[in-house]
Design an enzyme around this catalytic site. Structure first.
Site, short mmCIF file in Angstrom:
data_model
loop_
_atom_site.label_atom_id
_atom_site.label_comp_id
_atom_site.label_asym_id
_atom_site.label_seq_id
_atom_site.Cartn_x
_atom_site.Cartn_y
_atom_site.Cartn_z
N TYR A 126 0.82 -1.23 0.00
CA TYR A 126 0.00 0.00 0.00
C TYR A 126 0.85 1.27 0.00
O TYR A 126 0.62 2.19 -0.78
CB TYR A 126 -0.90 -0.05 1.24
N ALA B 205 -8.74 1.31 13.03
CA ALA B 205 -8.81 1.15 14.49
C ALA B 205 -9.97 1.92 15.16
O ALA B 205 -10.70 1.33 15.96
CB ALA B 205 -7.47 1.53 15.12
N ARG C 72 -0.62 6.57 17.56
CA ARG C 72 -1.09 7.12 16.28
C ARG C 72 -1.79 8.45 16.57
O ARG C 72 -2.21 8.73 17.69
CB ARG C 72 -2.16 6.21 15.65
P1 NAD Z 1 -12.75 3.89 1.14
O1 NAD Z 1 -12.35 2.47 0.96
O2 NAD Z 1 -13.90 4.19 2.02
O3 NAD Z 1 -13.00 4.58 -0.27
C1 NAD Z 1 -12.29 4.23 -1.43
C2 NAD Z 1 -13.31 4.03 -2.55
O4 NAD Z 1 -12.62 3.74 -3.75
C3 NAD Z 1 -14.26 2.85 -2.28
O5 NAD Z 1 -15.60 3.27 -2.28
C4 NAD Z 1 -13.96 1.91 -3.42
O6 NAD Z 1 -15.11 1.20 -3.89
C5 NAD Z 1 -13.42 2.86 -4.47
N1 NAD Z 1 -12.65 2.14 -5.48
C6 NAD Z 1 -11.74 1.15 -5.26
N2 NAD Z 1 -11.31 0.67 -6.42
C7 NAD Z 1 -11.96 1.38 -7.39
C8 NAD Z 1 -11.95 1.32 -8.80
N3 NAD Z 1 -11.20 0.42 -9.45
N4 NAD Z 1 -12.74 2.16 -9.49
C9 NAD Z 1 -13.54 3.05 -8.83
N5 NAD Z 1 -13.60 3.14 -7.49
C10 NAD Z 1 -12.81 2.30 -6.79
O7 NAD Z 1 -11.44 4.63 1.64
P2 NAD Z 1 -11.28 6.12 2.23
O8 NAD Z 1 -10.97 5.98 3.66
O9 NAD Z 1 -12.42 6.96 1.81
O10 NAD Z 1 -9.94 6.57 1.48
C11 NAD Z 1 -9.94 7.48 0.40
C12 NAD Z 1 -8.52 7.72 -0.06
O11 NAD Z 1 -7.75 8.24 1.03
C13 NAD Z 1 -7.78 6.46 -0.53
O12 NAD Z 1 -6.89 6.80 -1.57
C14 NAD Z 1 -6.97 6.06 0.69
O13 NAD Z 1 -5.83 5.31 0.35
C15 NAD Z 1 -6.60 7.43 1.24
N6 NAD Z 1 -6.27 7.39 2.67
C16 NAD Z 1 -7.25 7.13 3.58
C17 NAD Z 1 -6.91 7.09 4.94
C18 NAD Z 1 -7.95 6.80 6.00
O14 NAD Z 1 -7.59 6.80 7.19
N7 NAD Z 1 -9.20 6.57 5.67
C19 NAD Z 1 -5.58 7.30 5.34
C20 NAD Z 1 -4.62 7.55 4.38
C21 NAD Z 1 -4.98 7.61 3.04
#
Ligand code: NAD
Length: 352
Positions: A163, A207, A236
């Site tokens: 990741y 978490a 964290r």
């Molecule tokens: P989430 O899993 O709730 O949302 C991600 C969305 O992307 C999902 O709804 C999923 O269906 C969609 N997705 C995945 N593959 C796809 C594809 N091929 N085509 C279209 N849609 C697709 O995650 P989140 O928490 O909302 O995270 C959003 C972004 O922020 C991500 O890039 C994640 O890596 C980043 N991020 C989140 C956190 C956190 O704590 N939530 C921390 C660091 C980074």
């Protein structure tokens, strides 16, 4: 029309411009769509691979499309007419998910790469990429004393396997699309985001949500014990979703060209987080520690010097305040699911 002081150039942001939100069915994407609507953006295109009924938030006055953005042709279709793009789409989850699904996490590189290429082709004006604190060098996160990570600590590169490497690579792809092709890109490194309308069960939850669900399950079932992953001493910081959305918008509109931390610097141990949730729930439970469970690095906090310098702001919702809202929302989801489920499903919900 909105005068944008932060860009400092008297730029006018036209709220009728088309804005594409990729990953809009997810936690942060859904919250961003909701916020942009409230701010008066009138031409929003929300895209996610999930069926619409599984999106955390969806709105009838928004163009909602179900598309797999791994595919280049779908990225091009999604991009048609867009001026701003927010890429929040990724195949991701909490530590339990990312430690066991490294290839799937890395395949998210297809989403960002194809979105960048389509952005160039369609003359997109501004592109935002959601990176992560998982890009930081693991050697700098060995102590439990929550080392504050500065942006430069991502190098020499030794990111979270799978990741984190995908995020670091995609950050650099944004940088080079900017340097070589002149695309306006902005990148934020999110540190653990939590809040209502996010994943709270099913294996991808992080978490804060997992602890809320476990405490609720113990309370509802009358059991007096919960399981914690790791020793509970890992540190964290956790950023409330409203701060995350505010930061994303500020960074998108800013002159910040390098990846920047977007996180709270209120560091706590997992045990302290559990205490906060127990206090909100009004219970005191016995913690059973699973030392073989995925637990990530020992300590991590967000150094906010740079964001303060650029924006004179940083995420500042107190953890207790944000967790109270998150707990209430998960409680309602839990109870609704219990009511709608069969008895076997109820048992597994309590057990998880
Ligand atoms: P989430 O899993 O709730 O949302 C991600 C969305 O992307 C999902 O709804 C999923 O269906 C969609 N997705 C995945 N593959 C796809 C594809 N091929 N085509 C279209 N849609 C697709 O995650 P989140 O928490 O909302 O995270 C959003 C972004 O922020 C991500 O890039 C994640 O890596 C980043 N991020 C989140 C956190 C956190 O704590 N939530 C921390 C660091 C980074």
């Amino acid at each position: 029309m909105e005068f944008n002081h932060l860009r400092g150039m008297g730029d006018i942001v036209d709220k009728s411009r088309k804005v594409l939100i990729a990953g809009a069915g997810g936690f942060i994407g859904g919250a961003l769509v909701s916020s942009l609507r409230k701010q008066g953006y009138s031409d929003l295109r929300a895209v996610d691979v999930k069926p619409l009924e599984e999106w955390y938030q969806s709105f009838p006055d928004v163009e909602n499309l179900r598309l797999d953005l791994n595919l280049k042709e779908n990225c091009e279709a999604a991009m048609e007419g867009a001026a701003d793009v927010y890429n929040l789409a990724a195949n991701m989850g909490g530590m339990g998910f990312i430690e066991n699904n490294k290839a799937l996490c890395m395949l998210s590189v297809l989403i960002n790469t194809h979105l960048l290429q389509a952005s160039l082709k369609h003359g997109v004006e501004r592109f935002f990429f959601s990176s992560s604190a998982c890009v930081y060098n693991a050697d700098k996160q060995k102590t439990f004393e929550a080392p504050s990570l500065k942006e430069e600590d991502a190098y020499p590169a030794q990111a979270e396997d799978g990741y984190g490497w995908e995020k670091l690579f995609s950050e650099r792809m944004c940088r080079h699309f900017s340097e070589d092709f002149g695309l306006y890109t902005r990148v934020a490194r999110f540190h653990n985001v939590y809040g209502p309308w996010g994943t709270w069960t099913g294996g991808r939850e992080k978490a804060p949500a997992a602890i809320c669900r476990k405490v609720i399950a113990a309370k509802v079932s009358g059991s007096h014990e919960i399981e914690i992953w790791g020793s509970g001493e890992q540190t964290r910081s956790f950023m409330f979703i409203d701060d995350c959305i505010k930061g994303v918008r500020l960074i998108m509109d800013s002159d910040i060209k390098e990846p920047i931390n977007l996180g709270s610097r209120e560091a706590v141990t997992v045990n302290q987080l559990v205490d906060i949730v127990q206090e909100i729930a009004g219970v005191k439970l016995k913690c059973k520690y699973d030392l073989s469970a995925p637990r990530g690095v020992n300590g991590r906090n967000s150094d906010n010097t740079l964001i303060q310098r650029h924006l004179s702001w940083e995420p500042n919702t107190p953890l207790r305040v944000g967790m109270e809202k998150t707990y209430r929302w998960i409680y309602d989801q839990y109870v609704a699911q219990m009511r709608g489920d069969t008895s076997e499903a109820k048992e597994s919900l309590i057990a998880r």
